[in-house]
Design a protein around this motif. Sequence first.
Motif, short mmCIF file in Angstrom:
data_model
loop_
_atom_site.label_atom_id
_atom_site.label_comp_id
_atom_site.label_asym_id
_atom_site.label_seq_id
_atom_site.Cartn_x
_atom_site.Cartn_y
_atom_site.Cartn_z
N LYS A 83 0.83 -1.20 0.00
CA LYS A 83 0.00 0.00 0.00
C LYS A 83 0.87 1.25 0.00
O LYS A 83 0.58 2.23 -0.70
N GLY A 84 1.95 1.21 0.77
CA GLY A 84 2.84 2.37 0.85
C GLY A 84 3.42 2.73 -0.50
O GLY A 84 3.40 3.91 -0.90
N ILE A 85 3.94 1.73 -1.22
CA ILE A 85 4.56 2.01 -2.51
C ILE A 85 3.51 2.42 -3.53
O ILE A 85 3.74 3.31 -4.36
N THR A 86 2.33 1.81 -3.50
CA THR A 86 1.25 2.16 -4.43
C THR A 86 0.77 3.58 -4.20
O THR A 86 0.59 4.36 -5.15
N ASP A 87 0.58 3.93 -2.93
CA ASP A 87 0.08 5.27 -2.59
C ASP A 87 1.05 6.36 -3.01
O ASP A 87 0.64 7.39 -3.57
N VAL A 88 2.33 6.15 -2.75
CA VAL A 88 3.28 7.22 -3.06
C VAL A 88 3.51 7.36 -4.56
O VAL A 88 3.66 8.47 -5.08
N VAL B 151 4.73 10.22 1.30
CA VAL B 151 5.75 9.24 1.66
C VAL B 151 5.13 7.86 1.76
O VAL B 151 4.03 7.70 2.30
N GLY B 152 5.84 6.87 1.26
CA GLY B 152 5.44 5.48 1.44
C GLY B 152 6.41 4.80 2.38
O GLY B 152 7.63 4.96 2.25
N LEU B 153 5.89 4.08 3.36
CA LEU B 153 6.74 3.30 4.28
C LEU B 153 6.94 1.93 3.66
O LEU B 153 5.97 1.20 3.44
N VAL B 154 8.18 1.57 3.38
CA VAL B 154 8.46 0.33 2.66
C VAL B 154 9.51 -0.48 3.42
O VAL B 154 10.59 0.04 3.73
N SER B 155 9.19 -1.74 3.69
CA SER B 155 10.05 -2.59 4.52
C SER B 155 10.75 -3.68 3.70
O SER B 155 10.90 -4.81 4.15
N ARG B 156 11.15 -3.32 2.51
CA ARG B 156 11.90 -4.21 1.63
C ARG B 156 12.63 -3.36 0.60
O ARG B 156 12.36 -2.15 0.47
N ASP B 157 13.54 -3.98 -0.14
CA ASP B 157 14.22 -3.26 -1.20
C ASP B 157 13.26 -3.01 -2.36
O ASP B 157 12.34 -3.81 -2.61
N LEU B 158 13.45 -1.91 -3.06
CA LEU B 158 12.62 -1.61 -4.22
C LEU B 158 13.01 -2.51 -5.39
O LEU B 158 14.17 -2.90 -5.53
N ASN B 159 12.03 -2.83 -6.24
CA ASN B 159 12.34 -3.61 -7.43
C ASN B 159 12.54 -2.68 -8.63
O ASN B 159 12.28 -1.47 -8.56
N ASN B 160 13.00 -3.24 -9.73
CA ASN B 160 13.33 -2.43 -10.91
C ASN B 160 12.12 -1.68 -11.47
O ASN B 160 12.25 -0.54 -11.92
N ALA B 161 10.96 -2.34 -11.44
CA ALA B 161 9.75 -1.70 -11.95
C ALA B 161 9.41 -0.44 -11.15
O ALA B 161 9.02 0.59 -11.71
N GLU B 162 9.58 -0.52 -9.83
CA GLU B 162 9.29 0.64 -8.96
C GLU B 162 10.31 1.73 -9.17
O GLU B 162 9.97 2.93 -9.18
#
Length: 316
Positions: free
Chosen positions: A71-76, A83-94
């Motif tokens: 939800k954090g990455i989608t919202d931001v 701000v999105g709170l993200v608890s993993r590494d980002l992937n290439n698509a992001e």
Amino acid sequence: MKRSKKGLLAFIILIITANFAPTKASAQDLSGSISISGAFALYPITVKWAEEFKKQHPKVKIDIQAGGAGKGITDVLSKVTDVGLVSRDLNNAELKKKAFAIAVTKDAVIPTISASSPFKAVLYKRGIKKEALNNIFITGKYKTWNTLGFTSPAPIHVYTRSDAAGAAETWAHYFGKKQEDLQGVAVFGDPGLAQAVKRDPSGIGFNNIVYVYDTKTNKPTNGVVPIPIDLNNNGKLDPNENFYGDINQLIAAVAAGKYPSPPARDLYFVTNGKPSNPIVKAFIKYILTDGQKYVSEAGYIKLTKEKLTTELAKVK
């Protein structure tokens, strides 16, 4: 001649005053609002940071909602939040969509059982091997507790996350897999997963550190306890593997690299492109400086000085 000198002096004073006048982004009267959503893992410490930041900047409003890293990455990225709170590494698509990550702290995902589990005492003597966890959470090969060497044929009730979660993605990554590869009954959120395991003496799940330990007593809470991992696979829990007694021991083990990474991982504030909002920048700078003093007491792991310097450079 005297008038010219006075005029020059006044001009110099004006320049000095202008150069040293506080800007809106740094002054005590910083005002406005920012919105934040995302990972349950980061939610508790972000609330603490916001409370302390607003003591210095009472005209700032910070809205924070938990809902999972997905939800954090989608919202931001859709510009619903700042701000999105993200608890993993980002992937290439992001990253291609201009997701910009700034590490703010670190924690770990740990396997859990109910505090009332009849298997707890033995597990705390011998731990559980990574291979066994893989056969529980990924292959599904181990379906009963006697496959782990217990006499009981009771079924192993496996629990995982239903939401797109950094904790689940990180836990799966420990086995070289992705969240969708995890077996088990899917439950929403860290609190929900902890409650499901708590109620089931035959259950097994995983949680972020702060949903297992009470940061006031430093002991496991919420009716769930960690399962120690037998890191050297010798069938017993050696003294250097036994760091689950209190949260400070576990934090120290993660910081020292004794607990594996993954499932230890960095936690991120993610913005849509490099942050430009003055309030967002000021908040992140605060987190990476003064705000770090709250990290350990809140049950998280401080970033190294070198890492903090690197992350600060991203918002300058």
